[in-house]
Design an enzyme around this catalytic site. Sequence first.
Site, mmCIF file in Angstrom:
data_model
loop_
_atom_site.group_PDB
_atom_site.id
_atom_site.type_symbol
_atom_site.label_atom_id
_atom_site.label_comp_id
_atom_site.label_asym_id
_atom_site.label_seq_id
_atom_site.Cartn_x
_atom_site.Cartn_y
_atom_site.Cartn_z
ATOM 1 N N LYS A 136 0.876 -1.172 0.000
ATOM 2 C CA LYS A 136 0.000 0.000 0.000
ATOM 3 C C LYS A 136 0.912 1.221 0.000
ATOM 4 O O LYS A 136 1.651 1.458 0.967
ATOM 5 C CB LYS A 136 -0.911 0.005 1.228
ATOM 6 C CG LYS A 136 -1.877 1.172 1.183
ATOM 7 C CD LYS A 136 -2.594 1.422 2.465
ATOM 8 C CE LYS A 136 -2.730 2.915 2.600
ATOM 9 N NZ LYS A 136 -3.514 3.341 3.736
ATOM 10 N N ASN A 166 -9.041 1.938 9.582
ATOM 11 C CA ASN A 166 -8.172 1.686 10.737
ATOM 12 C C ASN A 166 -8.696 2.398 11.989
ATOM 13 O O ASN A 166 -9.227 1.793 12.912
ATOM 14 C CB ASN A 166 -6.742 2.121 10.409
ATOM 15 C CG ASN A 166 -5.737 1.651 11.447
ATOM 16 O OD1 ASN A 166 -4.558 1.532 11.146
ATOM 17 N ND2 ASN A 166 -6.135 1.331 12.665
ATOM 18 N N GLY A 215 -10.319 7.972 6.474
ATOM 19 C CA GLY A 215 -11.304 8.975 6.858
ATOM 20 C C GLY A 215 -12.688 8.442 7.199
ATOM 21 O O GLY A 215 -13.562 9.205 7.600
#
Length: 256
Positions: free
Chosen positions: A95, A205, A184
């Site tokens: 990522k 997360n 977000g």
Amino acid sequence: MLVYGTALHSRLLLGTALYPSPDVLADAVRASGTELVTVSLRRESAGMRAGQAFWTLIQGLGVRVLPNTAGCHSVREAVTTAQMAREVFATDWVKLEVIGEGDTLAPDVFGLVEAARILTDDGFKVFPYTTEDLVVAERLLRAGCEVLMPWGAPIGSGKGLNNPFGLRAMRAHFPDVPLVVDAGIGLPSHAAAAMELGYDAVLINTAVAQAGDPAAMAHAFRLAVEAGYAARLADPMEPRDMASPSTPVLGQAMLA
Ligand SMILES: CC(=O)[C@@H](O)[C@H](O)COP(=O)(O)O
């Protein structure tokens, strides 16, 4: 979702930072039903002992690992971190984050495209953390990325989908590219909204790790992602500006 030739059945990708304890993290991963967790090499290599214990924990969960370049602010730093992560975690998936600005943690999209090109040429399967900008998205695809991960809102903000119009346009413009909303998302309803827009998955997360009960929140996100995906498949109605009676009236009532 098919990404880089691999089928992922869960559409919820989970971050592994910020949990109050390793046990809570493990419970949340299990409750989420995720098959792919993202891990930060920088965090895991900060303390060798803790890093090894963390890695053993993740391996025991039977999920695939997506190392990330979180916290990297330059192309060089991101590329070096990705190369080290490939050795440590034994995967060519990465990522890719190249952070361009400190207040919003917005991606440096110029550096991102450059780093993506270097890494794909080096055999990496790159998952780029990007914005909803279509030009940048085109460049990332041309650089060899087979998945795009636009932000919902700044990392850790929990704001949800700041620009649903931009995300909708991205979905329409790239109907065949796997798209993942990354960052977000604060509530399960945000995740459901992303899936209703036609996104293939979401990466979360902070909203799970910092919840009062992370495992319960992970389960709630799992349900929301499934619900949003099911709704998308069911072909939702188009909203309209004017009322339309849901009980059509034919003829006149016969009143004595
Ligand atoms: C861990 C990770 O990959 C984050 O950088 C990611 O972007 C998730 O963001 P949230 O913490 O806002 O869910």
